[in-house]
Design an enzyme around this catalytic site. Sequence first.
Site, PDB file in Angstrom:
ATOM      1  N   GLU A   1      61.043  58.989  62.029  1.00  0.00           N
ATOM      2  CA  GLU A   1      59.712  58.421  61.829  1.00  0.00           C
ATOM      3  C   GLU A   1      59.687  57.751  60.465  1.00  0.00           C
ATOM      4  O   GLU A   1      59.916  58.406  59.445  1.00  0.00           O
ATOM      5  CB  GLU A   1      58.631  59.494  61.904  1.00  0.00           C
ATOM      6  CG  GLU A   1      57.219  58.905  61.757  1.00  0.00           C
ATOM      7  CD  GLU A   1      56.126  59.979  61.683  1.00  0.00           C
ATOM      8  OE1 GLU A   1      54.959  59.620  61.923  1.00  0.00           O
ATOM      9  OE2 GLU A   1      56.438  61.138  61.365  1.00  0.00           O
TER      10      GLU A   1
ATOM     11  N   GLU B   1      59.818  59.189  54.127  1.00  0.00           N
ATOM     12  CA  GLU B   1      58.593  58.985  53.344  1.00  0.00           C
ATOM     13  C   GLU B   1      58.958  58.775  51.885  1.00  0.00           C
ATOM     14  O   GLU B   1      59.688  59.575  51.288  1.00  0.00           O
ATOM     15  CB  GLU B   1      57.666  60.192  53.480  1.00  0.00           C
ATOM     16  CG  GLU B   1      56.395  60.140  52.642  1.00  0.00           C
ATOM     17  CD  GLU B   1      55.543  58.909  52.923  1.00  0.00           C
ATOM     18  OE1 GLU B   1      55.230  58.182  51.949  1.00  0.00           O
ATOM     19  OE2 GLU B   1      55.207  58.677  54.099  1.00  0.00           O
TER      20      GLU B   1
ATOM     21  N   ASP C   1      51.145  50.798  56.937  1.00  0.00           N
ATOM     22  CA  ASP C   1      50.285  49.932  56.128  1.00  0.00           C
ATOM     23  C   ASP C   1      50.240  48.549  56.773  1.00  0.00           C
ATOM     24  O   ASP C   1      51.279  47.934  56.994  1.00  0.00           O
ATOM     25  CB  ASP C   1      50.845  49.840  54.709  1.00  0.00           C
ATOM     26  CG  ASP C   1      49.883  49.201  53.724  1.00  0.00           C
ATOM     27  OD1 ASP C   1      49.126  48.294  54.134  1.00  0.00           O
ATOM     28  OD2 ASP C   1      49.878  49.606  52.548  1.00  0.00           O
TER      29      ASP C   1
ATOM     30  N   LYS D   1      47.289  40.655  54.076  1.00  0.00           N
ATOM     31  CA  LYS D   1      47.413  39.324  53.489  1.00  0.00           C
ATOM     32  C   LYS D   1      48.722  38.665  53.911  1.00  0.00           C
ATOM     33  O   LYS D   1      49.773  39.304  53.961  1.00  0.00           O
ATOM     34  CB  LYS D   1      47.346  39.420  51.964  1.00  0.00           C
ATOM     35  CG  LYS D   1      45.994  39.915  51.444  1.00  0.00           C
ATOM     36  CD  LYS D   1      45.972  39.958  49.929  1.00  0.00           C
ATOM     37  CE  LYS D   1      44.618  40.444  49.416  1.00  0.00           C
ATOM     38  NZ  LYS D   1      44.571  40.516  47.934  1.00  0.00           N
TER      39      LYS D   1
ATOM     40  N   ASP E   1      45.707  51.765  64.440  1.00  0.00           N
ATOM     41  CA  ASP E   1      44.305  51.494  64.794  1.00  0.00           C
ATOM     42  C   ASP E   1      43.924  50.083  64.355  1.00  0.00           C
ATOM     43  O   ASP E   1      42.782  49.660  64.551  1.00  0.00           O
ATOM     44  CB  ASP E   1      43.370  52.502  64.120  1.00  0.00           C
ATOM     45  CG  ASP E   1      43.254  52.255  62.625  1.00  0.00           C
ATOM     46  OD1 ASP E   1      44.301  52.055  61.970  1.00  0.00           O
ATOM     47  OD2 ASP E   1      42.125  52.261  62.105  1.00  0.00           O
TER      48      ASP E   1
ATOM     49  N   THR F   1      48.732  61.786  64.586  1.00  0.00           N
ATOM     50  CA  THR F   1      48.977  61.851  63.156  1.00  0.00           C
ATOM     51  C   THR F   1      47.670  62.187  62.447  1.00  0.00           C
ATOM     52  O   THR F   1      46.603  62.191  63.050  1.00  0.00           O
ATOM     53  CB  THR F   1      49.506  60.512  62.625  1.00  0.00           C
ATOM     54  OG1 THR F   1      48.422  59.579  62.550  1.00  0.00           O
ATOM     55  CG2 THR F   1      50.605  59.939  63.519  1.00  0.00           C
ATOM     56  N   GLU F   2      47.758  62.433  61.150  1.00  0.00           N
ATOM     57  CA  GLU F   2      46.546  62.694  60.373  1.00  0.00           C
ATOM     58  C   GLU F   2      45.602  61.494  60.418  1.00  0.00           C
ATOM     59  O   GLU F   2      44.392  61.643  60.602  1.00  0.00           O
ATOM     60  CB  GLU F   2      46.905  63.011  58.907  1.00  0.00           C
ATOM     61  CG  GLU F   2      47.759  64.248  58.710  1.00  0.00           C
ATOM     62  CD  GLU F   2      49.250  63.972  58.720  1.00  0.00           C
ATOM     63  OE1 GLU F   2      50.011  64.851  58.311  1.00  0.00           O
ATOM     64  OE2 GLU F   2      49.659  62.862  59.130  1.00  0.00           O
ATOM     65  N   TYR F   3      46.170  60.294  60.241  1.00  0.00           N
ATOM     66  CA  TYR F   3      45.344  59.087  60.269  1.00  0.00           C
ATOM     67  C   TYR F   3      44.740  58.860  61.646  1.00  0.00           C
ATOM     68  O   TYR F   3      43.601  58.414  61.784  1.00  0.00           O
ATOM     69  CB  TYR F   3      46.163  57.861  59.859  1.00  0.00           C
ATOM     70  CG  TYR F   3      46.352  57.712  58.373  1.00  0.00           C
ATOM     71  CD1 TYR F   3      45.258  57.660  57.514  1.00  0.00           C
ATOM     72  CD2 TYR F   3      47.629  57.604  57.823  1.00  0.00           C
ATOM     73  CE1 TYR F   3      45.432  57.513  56.147  1.00  0.00           C
ATOM     74  CE2 TYR F   3      47.807  57.463  56.446  1.00  0.00           C
ATOM     75  CZ  TYR F   3      46.702  57.418  55.619  1.00  0.00           C
ATOM     76  OH  TYR F   3      46.866  57.274  54.268  1.00  0.00           O
ATOM     77  N   GLU F   4      45.504  59.165  62.670  1.00  0.00           N
ATOM     78  CA  GLU F   4      45.005  58.991  64.034  1.00  0.00           C
ATOM     79  C   GLU F   4      43.778  59.854  64.283  1.00  0.00           C
ATOM     80  O   GLU F   4      42.790  59.408  64.876  1.00  0.00           O
ATOM     81  CB  GLU F   4      46.107  59.328  65.031  1.00  0.00           C
ATOM     82  CG  GLU F   4      45.757  59.032  66.478  1.00  0.00           C
ATOM     83  CD  GLU F   4      46.946  59.204  67.395  1.00  0.00           C
ATOM     84  OE1 GLU F   4      46.764  59.072  68.622  1.00  0.00           O
ATOM     85  OE2 GLU F   4      48.064  59.464  66.889  1.00  0.00           O
TER      86      GLU F   4
END
Length: 213
Positions: A44, A69, A118, A122, A154, A191-194
């Site tokens: 991952e 990471e 991320d 831009k 997302d 995931t945490e963000y999900e």
Amino acid sequence: MRLRHKPWAKDKLAEYSSVVIPNPSDYKGKWHEIFDNNHPIHIEVGTGKGQFITGMAKLYPEVNYIGIELQVSVIVGALDRIIEDSLPNCKLLNVNAEELSTFFENGEVDRVYLNFSDPWPKNKHLKRRLTYKHFLDIYKNILVKNGEIHFKTDNQGLFEYSLTSFSEYGLLLKYVSLDLHNSEFEGNIMTEYEEKFSSIGNRIYRSEVQFQL
């Protein structure tokens, strides 16, 4: 959101060198020695605090997982999860994704996961997106023949860009969901963000793509 600095984190990573592998280039082509088996290797890229990769490691003990990471203060959270759950099939690398070819031999990895990367919205930052062609070159080199990328986000703009990037690269689109949580897809590990984004109503996008010779 500013990342909270954890001055003790680096020492903790060093303390658990059997989980957060130091000098990973030493194991290029030899990762099965680290796991002491010949199971498939899934990585991952951008593992964050490790909720996804540890969830997968618990669900699929017959697969070896490696979380990548760069942020020390983030990866220490993934380390805590691995220690707590005693997961021998889950390791971590505190390295930059740009250097993956330094750590993995050609054809050594079976699958790459990209979760909530991320978006770099831009245009001047386009080359930093983990689905940009430069990164696809890297994944292709380390993946087995017909290896796959599984991608979740997302961010609609990043998803649309990524589908175009995959297609232009010649990857096979095996699965596409424009609303994962309202689909029939089974076995999703969040995931945490999900969890955070879906709880406020954001739609989750997912795709599976495969390299072809």
